[in-house]
Scaffold this motif. Structure first.
Motif, PDB file in Angstrom:
ATOM      1  N   GLU A  33     125.646  71.357 -43.830  1.00 33.32           N
ATOM      2  CA  GLU A  33     124.618  71.784 -44.763  1.00 33.32           C
ATOM      3  C   GLU A  33     123.870  70.541 -45.237  1.00 33.32           C
ATOM      4  OE1 GLU A  33     126.138  73.554 -48.298  1.00 33.32           O
ATOM      5  OE2 GLU A  33     127.155  71.736 -48.994  1.00 33.32           O
ATOM      6  N   PRO A  34     122.580  70.669 -45.527  1.00 34.07           N
ATOM      7  CA  PRO A  34     121.833  69.497 -46.016  1.00 34.07           C
ATOM      8  C   PRO A  34     122.154  69.214 -47.479  1.00 34.07           C
ATOM      9  CG  PRO A  34     120.407  71.417 -45.933  1.00 34.07           C
ATOM     10  CD  PRO A  34     121.720  71.846 -45.335  1.00 34.07           C
ATOM     11  N   ILE A  35     122.308  67.941 -47.790  1.00 30.68           N
ATOM     12  CA  ILE A  35     122.520  67.504 -49.167  1.00 30.68           C
ATOM     13  C   ILE A  35     121.338  66.634 -49.571  1.00 30.68           C
ATOM     14  CG2 ILE A  35     123.943  66.102 -50.711  1.00 30.68           C
ATOM     15  CD1 ILE A  35     125.245  68.714 -49.999  1.00 30.68           C
ATOM     16  N   GLU A  36     120.659  67.015 -50.637  1.00 23.73           N
ATOM     17  CA  GLU A  36     119.526  66.237 -51.134  1.00 23.73           C
ATOM     18  C   GLU A  36     119.807  65.768 -52.554  1.00 23.73           C
ATOM     19  OE1 GLU A  36     115.753  68.101 -50.747  1.00 23.73           O
ATOM     20  OE2 GLU A  36     116.060  68.706 -48.665  1.00 23.73           O
ATOM     21  N   LEU A  37     119.663  64.470 -52.752  1.00 22.82           N
ATOM     22  CA  LEU A  37     119.842  63.876 -54.072  1.00 22.82           C
ATOM     23  C   LEU A  37     118.591  63.071 -54.406  1.00 22.82           C
ATOM     24  CD1 LEU A  37     123.508  62.556 -53.704  1.00 22.82           C
ATOM     25  CD2 LEU A  37     122.777  64.649 -54.857  1.00 22.82           C
ATOM     26  N   HIS A  38     118.151  63.175 -55.645  1.00 19.04           N
ATOM     27  CA  HIS A  38     116.937  62.479 -56.057  1.00 19.04           C
ATOM     28  C   HIS A  38     117.157  61.787 -57.399  1.00 19.04           C
ATOM     29  CE1 HIS A  38     114.835  64.659 -52.887  1.00 19.04           C
ATOM     30  NE2 HIS A  38     115.392  65.766 -53.346  1.00 19.04           N
ATOM     31  N   GLY A  39     116.524  60.637 -57.548  1.00 20.33           N
ATOM     32  CA  GLY A  39     116.585  59.938 -58.822  1.00 20.33           C
ATOM     33  C   GLY A  39     115.711  60.630 -59.854  1.00 20.33           C
ATOM     34  N   LYS A  40     115.777  60.152 -61.082  1.00 19.18           N
ATOM     35  CA  LYS A  40     114.964  60.730 -62.147  1.00 19.18           C
ATOM     36  C   LYS A  40     113.483  60.536 -61.855  1.00 19.18           C
ATOM     37  CE  LYS A  40     118.412  60.062 -65.800  1.00 19.18           C
ATOM     38  NZ  LYS A  40     118.697  59.415 -67.110  1.00 19.18           N
ATOM     39  N   ASN A  41     112.705  61.549 -62.172  1.00 21.05           N
ATOM     40  CA  ASN A  41     111.267  61.510 -61.925  1.00 21.05           C
ATOM     41  C   ASN A  41     110.545  61.049 -63.189  1.00 21.05           C
ATOM     42  OD1 ASN A  41     108.727  61.823 -60.883  1.00 21.05           O
ATOM     43  ND2 ASN A  41     108.696  64.058 -61.057  1.00 21.05           N
ATOM     44  N   CYS A  42     110.359  59.743 -63.304  1.00 20.95           N
ATOM     45  CA  CYS A  42     109.643  59.203 -64.458  1.00 20.95           C
ATOM     46  C   CYS A  42     108.926  57.926 -64.038  1.00 20.95           C
ATOM     47  CB  CYS A  42     110.591  58.933 -65.625  1.00 20.95           C
ATOM     48  SG  CYS A  42     111.763  57.598 -65.355  1.00 20.95           S
ATOM     49  N   ALA A  43     107.935  57.538 -64.804  1.00 18.77           N
ATOM     50  CA  ALA A  43     107.097  56.395 -64.445  1.00 18.77           C
ATOM     51  C   ALA A  43     107.882  55.090 -64.401  1.00 18.77           C
ATOM     52  CB  ALA A  43     105.944  56.277 -65.432  1.00 18.77           C
ATOM     53  N   GLU A  44     108.936  54.993 -65.215  1.00 17.36           N
ATOM     54  CA  GLU A  44     109.688  53.748 -65.304  1.00 17.36           C
ATOM     55  C   GLU A  44     111.023  53.816 -64.567  1.00 17.36           C
ATOM     56  OE1 GLU A  44     110.004  53.102 -69.464  1.00 17.36           O
ATOM     57  OE2 GLU A  44     107.932  52.422 -69.694  1.00 17.36           O
ATOM     58  N   CYS A  45     111.160  54.775 -63.676  1.00 17.82           N
ATOM     59  CA  CYS A  45     112.404  54.940 -62.918  1.00 17.82           C
ATOM     60  C   CYS A  45     112.194  54.534 -61.460  1.00 17.82           C
ATOM     61  CB  CYS A  45     112.873  56.393 -62.960  1.00 17.82           C
ATOM     62  SG  CYS A  45     113.249  57.010 -64.610  1.00 17.82           S
ATOM     63  N   PRO A  46     113.215  53.985 -60.822  1.00 17.67           N
ATOM     64  CA  PRO A  46     113.092  53.707 -59.392  1.00 17.67           C
ATOM     65  C   PRO A  46     113.047  55.016 -58.607  1.00 17.67           C
ATOM     66  CG  PRO A  46     115.343  53.355 -60.098  1.00 17.67           C
ATOM     67  CD  PRO A  46     114.546  53.612 -61.345  1.00 17.67           C
ATOM     68  N   LYS A  47     112.390  54.988 -57.478  1.00 13.75           N
ATOM     69  CA  LYS A  47     112.295  56.172 -56.629  1.00 13.75           C
ATOM     70  C   LYS A  47     113.507  56.219 -55.703  1.00 13.75           C
ATOM     71  CE  LYS A  47     109.349  58.304 -53.092  1.00 13.75           C
ATOM     72  NZ  LYS A  47     108.125  58.119 -52.264  1.00 13.75           N
ATOM     73  N   ILE A  48     114.306  57.275 -55.812  1.00 13.18           N
ATOM     74  CA  ILE A  48     115.504  57.419 -54.982  1.00 13.18           C
ATOM     75  C   ILE A  48     115.499  58.798 -54.336  1.00 13.18           C
ATOM     76  CG2 ILE A  48     118.017  57.352 -54.890  1.00 13.18           C
ATOM     77  CD1 ILE A  48     117.998  55.810 -57.525  1.00 13.18           C
ATOM     78  N   ASN A  49     115.544  58.827 -53.017  1.00 14.84           N
ATOM     79  CA  ASN A  49     115.624  60.088 -52.283  1.00 14.84           C
ATOM     80  C   ASN A  49     116.686  59.971 -51.196  1.00 14.84           C
ATOM     81  OD1 ASN A  49     113.484  61.633 -53.566  1.00 14.84           O
ATOM     82  ND2 ASN A  49     112.075  60.188 -52.610  1.00 14.84           N
ATOM     83  N   ILE A  50     117.628  60.888 -51.206  1.00 17.78           N
ATOM     84  CA  ILE A  50     118.710  60.906 -50.222  1.00 17.78           C
ATOM     85  C   ILE A  50     118.752  62.284 -49.571  1.00 17.78           C
ATOM     86  CG2 ILE A  50     121.203  60.711 -49.870  1.00 17.78           C
ATOM     87  CD1 ILE A  50     121.277  58.933 -52.391  1.00 17.78           C
TER      88      ILE A  50
END
Length: 247
Positions: A26-43
């Motif tokens: 099954e696909p697992i998707e994880l994302h960092g917080k969506n804010c202007a001062e947050c790093p972009k994280i997509n898994i």
């Protein structure tokens, strides 16, 4: 009605063989917080679902790779992908507090997929891109091979029946592909193999068409040269492999 049940009974073995002995993911998707001062994280990675030893090995190996990519705090024990994402975010925020006018946004993109599977072996490719400041980010590809029967992750040498023979063949093909004369030093045209001696890539894996070797940036060449990929068809290398592939 009996004829219908009989027909379904006869079809079950056929339908069940469509996927052979392939594992279920099954696909697992994880994302960092969506804010202007947050790093972009997509898994985006596959998670093995079958209650088998190899599924545990696959999920653990993928998690360990992601932890290694995202963890910056060497003093803190990090055991999960979520903790690794938090570590990546904290490291970015700590840097931003120290240098508020100089820190640019960080990024981490990680994508995993199954690229080969047969009855005994499975290969997953994990592609990643991270940017933590500087002139450019860093992209890399990792190939993970698993023994479905023993339920364990395989080291590169375990893929081969004749490791030395495969290495010699791979060097010949590498020289042809990269225009390095067969009778000259492997670094004659600008490569950076240690001790002027050819070696196999750190990442080797099975694909549908053959065994693939991926030399990531900086492994044997400069960043500007990008990754070097060598694909060797099974028809030419089956003799060296421990697990032969039917042609």
């Amino acid at each position: 009605m009996k004829k219908i049940f009989l027909l379904l009974f006869l079809l079950l073995p056929i339908l069940g063989c469509e996927n052979g002995n392939n594992l279920t993911f099954e696909p697992i998707e994880l994302h960092g917080k969506n804010c202007a001062e947050c790093p972009k994280i997509n898994i985006d990675i596959p998670r093995a679902l079958d209650e088998l030893a190899v599924s545990t090995s696959i999920n653990r190996a993928l998690e360990e790779e992601i932890i290694s990519l995202l963890s910056f705090d060497e003093e803190k024990s990090i055991n999960t992908m979520q903790e690794a994402m938090a570590s990546f975010t904290k490291s970015y925020n700590d840097l931003r507090l120290k240098f508020p006018d100089e820190t640019v946004g960080w990024e981490a993109e990680i994508l995993g997929k199954v690229i080969y599977e047969d009855n005994t072996l499975l290969t997953i490719e994990l592609n990643s891109y991270t940017f933590t400041g500087g002139a450019h980010g860093y992209s890399s590809s990792t190939l993970l091979n698993f023994d479905k029967v023993k339920g364990s992750e395989l080291e590169n040498w375990e893929l081969f029946e004749d490791y030395e023979g495969f290495q010699k063949f791979a060097e010949t093909q590498f020289r042809i592909q990269e225009d390095v004369p067969q009778d000259e030093n492997i670094n004659a045209t600008g490569f950076m193999f240690e001790k002027d001696t050819f070696h196999l890539a750190e990442n080797i894996g099975y694909t549908k068409n053959g065994v693939q070797l991926i030399y990531n940036q900086y492994e044997v060449a400069s960043y500007a040269d990008g990754p070097i990929v060598l694909n060797l068809p099974y028809s030419e290398i089956n003799q060296y492999l421990k697990r032969k592939v039917e042609l």
